[in-house]
Scaffold this active site. Structure first.
Site, short mmCIF file in Angstrom:
data_model
loop_
_atom_site.label_atom_id
_atom_site.label_comp_id
_atom_site.label_asym_id
_atom_site.label_seq_id
_atom_site.Cartn_x
_atom_site.Cartn_y
_atom_site.Cartn_z
N LYS A 199 -35.17 -3.69 -6.27
CA LYS A 199 -35.49 -5.13 -6.25
C LYS A 199 -36.84 -5.29 -5.57
O LYS A 199 -37.84 -4.99 -6.20
CB LYS A 199 -34.33 -5.89 -5.63
CG LYS A 199 -33.03 -5.52 -6.38
CD LYS A 199 -31.95 -6.50 -6.29
CE LYS A 199 -30.65 -5.98 -6.87
NZ LYS A 199 -30.71 -5.56 -8.28
N SER B 51 -25.74 -12.11 -4.56
CA SER B 51 -26.69 -11.91 -5.66
C SER B 51 -26.77 -13.07 -6.64
O SER B 51 -27.80 -13.27 -7.26
CB SER B 51 -26.34 -10.63 -6.41
OG SER B 51 -24.99 -10.64 -6.82
N HIS C 280 -30.38 -7.55 -1.67
CA HIS C 280 -31.29 -8.69 -1.87
C HIS C 280 -32.00 -9.14 -0.62
O HIS C 280 -32.72 -10.13 -0.65
CB HIS C 280 -30.53 -9.85 -2.51
CG HIS C 280 -30.14 -9.56 -3.91
ND1 HIS C 280 -31.04 -9.57 -4.95
CD2 HIS C 280 -28.96 -9.17 -4.44
CE1 HIS C 280 -30.42 -9.24 -6.06
NE2 HIS C 280 -29.16 -8.99 -5.78
#
Ligand SMILES: Cc1ncc(COP(=O)(O)O)c(C=O)c1O
Length: 311
Positions: free
Chosen positions: A156, A97, A125
């Site tokens: 995200k 991250s 991610h």
């Protein structure tokens, strides 16, 4: 509705089943602490996310940390513990991250198979970013069927809130009964679930594929610009692109001055990253226009020069 989303994600990831948690943090912490006990062992990359670290601590399992992305060091730990009597969990972020680099998943899967470990990946991610239609690192690195537990976040690329765990039907039924954040905390309201369903529909379409292509085109363009300007962007291989600053005070000042000029790039310092490794964390998105990225890069260059980050 919640269960429809779980089915949709399981289908998207091509696994037997899925459970949706209130956040990615709850998904990691709730899963690791449910599947391991004090007689078990976890082997964890040193840069794994805090939610993994907290899950490991909550489980009371023995924790062994290997050097970041260093498969030789990981094997050293596995050799030293090869006769461990309890369960062994090998766990890594898919994309890290704070640095934006990608785990060496095929090599870790080899080790998990060789040393009889449960293999778990946190794809927070990489969901919506890597692999076909954003299926994540397992798809991107061709590790289908080799990862027992895939975690992702809905906060995200999916653009909402929540986290999910994908795996076998047995695993998911076990988590329904034993994962404490799932059991003892309220689930999402319907608006969140509907947003996530719409996002997965989009991802799994031609339009979604186009957005991911645009995301990567923007990423490459912006990284090239920053590098050409002389910034150190570390080892990033994904849209998460750090600008290394070193000193935390300077990183926070850099971020504040950029914000005043209309560019948001959050500063990250200790304890999120090691002392002396403070940075700005930039991330482009698919809908940025080239003009947005040019303006951001020009502003970053001007402020960066003023603060002596580049000459
Ligand atoms: C690698 C990683 N895993 C898990 C999480 C937690 O996800 P969430 O924000 O959905 O709780 C994050 C970030 O927040 C993350 O970067």
């Amino acid at each position: 509705m919640h269960m429809d989303l779980e089915k949709q994600i399981a289908q998207f990831k091509n696994v037997e089943a899925c459970v949706v948690f209130q956040s990615g943090f709850a998904a990691n912490a709730g899963t690791v602490s449910a599947i391991l006990g004090k007689e078990d062992l976890v082997i964890s990359d040193e840069l794994n996310h805090a939610s993994i670290i907290d899950g490991c601590r909550l489980s009371r399992a023995t924790i062994k940390v290997f050097k970041h992305k260093d498969t030789a060091d990981c094997e050293r730990v596995l050799q030293e513990t090869k006769d461990w009597p309890g369960k062994k969990l090998l766990i890594t972020d898919g994309v890290f991250s704070m640095d934006g680099d990608i785990a060496n998943l095929p090599a870790l899967c080899d080790l998990a198979e060789k040393y009889n470990c449960i293999m778990m990946v946190d794809d927070a991610h990489s969901s919506g970013v890597l692999g076909k239609n954003g299926r994540g690192t397992v798809d991107h690195l061709n590790c289908h069927g080799r990862v027992d537990i895939q975690v992702g976040t809905l906060s995200k690329a999916v653009g909402s809130i929540g986290g999910y765990v994908c795996g076998s039907a047995d695993l998911i039924h076990f988590l329904y009964q034993r994962a404490r954040p799932f059991l003892f905390s309220t689930s999402h309201p319907p608006a969140v679930t509907a947003t996530c369903q719409a996002a997965f529909e989009l991802l799994d379409s031609e339009a979604g594929e186009k957005l991911i292509k645009k995301l990567w085109a923007n990423t490459k363009f912006f990284k090239r610009k920053l590098k050409k300007l002389g910034f150190n962007t570390g080892h990033s291989e994904t849209p998460i692109t750090p600008i290394m600053v070193g000193d935390a005070g300077k990183a926070f000042q850099f971020s504040r001055e950029l914000f005043d000029e209309g560019v948001f790039a959050g500063a990250i310092g200790f304890p999120t990253v090691a002392e002396g490794k403070a940075r700005l964390r930039t991330i482009v998105i698919a809908t940025h226009k080239r003009a947005d990225l040019e303006r951001a890069a020009d502003t970053i260059a001007r402020v960066g020069k003023k603060l002596g980050v580049i000459s």
